[in-house]
Design a protein around this motif. Structure first.
Motif, PDB file in Angstrom:
ATOM      1  N   CYS A  64      49.048  41.488   8.324  1.00  0.00           N
ATOM      2  CA  CYS A  64      48.473  40.248   7.800  1.00  0.00           C
ATOM      3  C   CYS A  64      49.503  39.445   7.015  1.00  0.00           C
ATOM      4  CB  CYS A  64      47.269  40.571   6.917  1.00  0.00           C
ATOM      5  SG  CYS A  64      45.777  40.991   7.848  1.00  0.00           S
ATOM      6  N   ASP A  65      50.268  40.110   6.185  1.00  0.00           N
ATOM      7  CA  ASP A  65      51.193  39.408   5.296  1.00  0.00           C
ATOM      8  C   ASP A  65      52.313  38.705   6.066  1.00  0.00           C
ATOM      9  OD1 ASP A  65      52.213  38.859   2.535  1.00  0.00           O
ATOM     10  OD2 ASP A  65      53.912  40.033   3.267  1.00  0.00           O
ATOM     11  N   GLN A  66      52.778  39.324   7.152  1.00  0.00           N
ATOM     12  CA  GLN A  66      53.948  38.785   7.853  1.00  0.00           C
ATOM     13  C   GLN A  66      53.682  38.343   9.286  1.00  0.00           C
ATOM     14  OE1 GLN A  66      57.407  41.355   7.418  1.00  0.00           O
ATOM     15  NE2 GLN A  66      56.765  42.019   5.383  1.00  0.00           N
ATOM     16  N   PHE A  67      52.513  38.706   9.865  1.00  0.00           N
ATOM     17  CA  PHE A  67      52.261  38.401  11.274  1.00  0.00           C
ATOM     18  C   PHE A  67      50.876  37.811  11.512  1.00  0.00           C
ATOM     19  CE2 PHE A  67      55.466  41.709  11.033  1.00  0.00           C
ATOM     20  CZ  PHE A  67      56.432  41.259  11.929  1.00  0.00           C
ATOM     21  N   GLN A  68      50.304  37.143  10.499  1.00  0.00           N
ATOM     22  CA  GLN A  68      49.016  36.451  10.630  1.00  0.00           C
ATOM     23  C   GLN A  68      47.902  37.369  11.137  1.00  0.00           C
ATOM     24  OE1 GLN A  68      49.762  33.516   8.650  1.00  0.00           O
ATOM     25  NE2 GLN A  68      48.087  32.864   9.983  1.00  0.00           N
TER      26      GLN A  68
END
Length: 478
Positions: A64-68
């Motif tokens: 979630c933080d880096q790849f949506q």
């Protein structure tokens, strides 16, 4: 499903071996709780979870933080050479003093509410059972007392949260999301510290040596726990505190923080985010409203306290049970009116089945079968079992109501609710659906585990029960 009747006093103390019971009693008496001996498959599973569970949580959070929130994002990015594992690690926010202070204050506040604020809700909330309550009988024959005040702690905590958001403004409502990954490191530290302390305590100063189980395998004992009910002092019970606080109290706060972040980023809170907040809040409130009933469930009645519960309640629960809200921060979904109503109905029907099924069991247990289920006197099977002090006890296994349709029909309702949380997120990514997949595996495994224990405990009486109620979860199917 079960109504237990005591046939003696709380317990009588006697000399025990290092395993908590005499050598011959493992087969002579009903086996409660986790295993005495560890096979290679169980050991491999334990080592796998100890090594991989923290990585799984990190992977989901980084997705979630880096790849949506694209579940395959990290793997595909590393495989294609666009990034490396080291790059992902470097980009992850690190441990911070601010997050440590927030987390320490949070845990200390929940300890304060648990130990120092006796419950008063039961005095004016009709139907609520709180205050000092008896737990289930332990394998050694003990009946522990608990201060049931989780609902009160939830109310106080959320009242302060809303007061801050609307009046005091001590901190931003997005504080949890803004420190989500640094808080992950803090939660891991607490989880490992608690699990390690519980293991050392079992060896050097157990609360009740008669309720300890040692397999001699370090990894299994560390994960599954040795002590049945580790306590500090008279009232601080590790299992009750960590199962309900800080993780489940935090669950609804985490969702509120996600909703606040969504509003900050996009100017509105979507109906899908509202559905996730409402449906999961119903589940959380149900847990605390029925906390005294929870004292009779598998977590308290059978599980020992180790890394599985300690780390799991600190890290796994708050970080993976809230994935739907986290997903909706990165991928806001506005459902059509029809779809939103459908998701809401699925969640409410699932909750109805879950609650009524558990209510039937609780009513049957409290009245010893002298009640009416679906307008009729319930049918049941009489059975007996032995505690480790050799005392014979009697139980009744109900085969009426929802419990006559399937042996774990409450889990069926639980899974319907779990699916509704996921469906609220639409079908853009697989990540939000991890929850229903995980819960299906967990509850099916729990069915098998619970029935194995019941077979060990009740013997032929349990076989008569399974003949009467043939299905586990879905009548006519499974």
């Amino acid at each position: 499903m079960r109504a237990t009747q005591s046939s003696g006093a709380v317990t009588r103390q006697r000399k025990v071996s290092g395993n908590g019971v005499g050598p011959g009693e493992k087969e002579q008496l009903g086996q409660w709780g986790r295993a005495w001996e560890v096979d290679w498959f169980s050991l491999a599973s334990v080592v796998f979870l100890l090594l991989c569970a923290p990585l799984i949580v990190f992977y989901f959070v980084m997705s979630c933080d880096q790849f949506q929130c694209a579940l395959s994002g990290p793997l595909l990015s590393v495989y294609s050479g666009k990034t490396s594992v080291g790059d992902i690690w470097e980009r992850a926010p690190s441990f911070s003093g601010t997050a440590a202070g927030i987390y320490a204050a949070w845990v200390c506040f929940q300890v304060f509410l648990y130990l120092c604020v006796p419950d008063v809700c039961h005095k004016f909330l009709l139907g609520y059972v709180g205050g000092v309550q008896d737990g289930a009988r332990t394998p050694a024959g003990l009946i522990n007392k608990y201060e049931v005040n989780g609902l009160q702690a939830w109310i106080i905590t959320h009242a302060l949260w809303f007061a801050n958001a609307n009046y005091f403004h001590w901190f931003s409502p997005t504080i949890i999301f803004d420190h989500w990954i640094p808080l992950l490191w803090c939660a891991n530290i607490l989880g490992y510290v608690v699990a390690t302390f519980a293991m050392l305590k079992a060896y050097f100063f157990p609360t009740n040596a008669s309720d300890c189980k040692f397999t001699g395998n370090f990894f299994y004992d560390y994960m599954m726990g040795i002590e049945f009910n580790p306590r500090i002092g008279k009232w601080f019970d590790f299992k009750l505190f960590f199962n309900g606080r800080p993780g489940i109290v935090a669950w609804t706060l985490i969702n509120l923080s996600f909703a606040a972040k969504q509003r900050e980023l996009y100017g509105q809170v979507t109906n899908s985010m509202i559905l996730v907040n409402v449906l999961q809040a119903i589940y959380v409130l149900d847990f605390f409203w029925n906390e005294s009933w929870y004292l009779k469930t598998i977590d308290i009645c059978h599980d020992h306290f180790g890394w599985y519960l300690g780390w799991g309640d600190c890290v796994w629960l708050p970080y993976l049970y809230t994935l739907q809200g986290l997903y909706l921060v990165y991928n806001p979904v506005q459902l059509s009116t029809g779809n939103a109503i459908g998701v809401l109905l699925l969640g409410l029907i699932g909750y109805y089945i879950f609650r009524v099924t558990n209510h039937q069991k609780d009513l049957f247990r409290r009245t010893g079968g002298s009640c009416r289920i679906w307008g009729r006197k319930p049918e049941y099977i009489e059975c007996t079992y032995l505690s480790t002090d050799g005392t014979k006890h009697h139980s009744k296994l109900m085969i009426s109501g929802f419990w006559g349709l399937a042996r774990h029909f409450n889990y069926t309702g639980d899974l319907m609710g779990s699916l509704s949380y996921c469906l609220a997120c639409g079908f853009g990514h697989l990540l939000p659906y991890f929850y229903v997949v995980y819960m299906s595996i967990l509850l099916i495994h729990r069915c098998v585990r619970d029935e194995h224990r019941c077979l060990s405990k009740y013997g032929n009486d349990w076989r008569r029960y399974t003949d009467a109620v043939a299905y586990r979860l879905v009548p006519g199917v499974f």
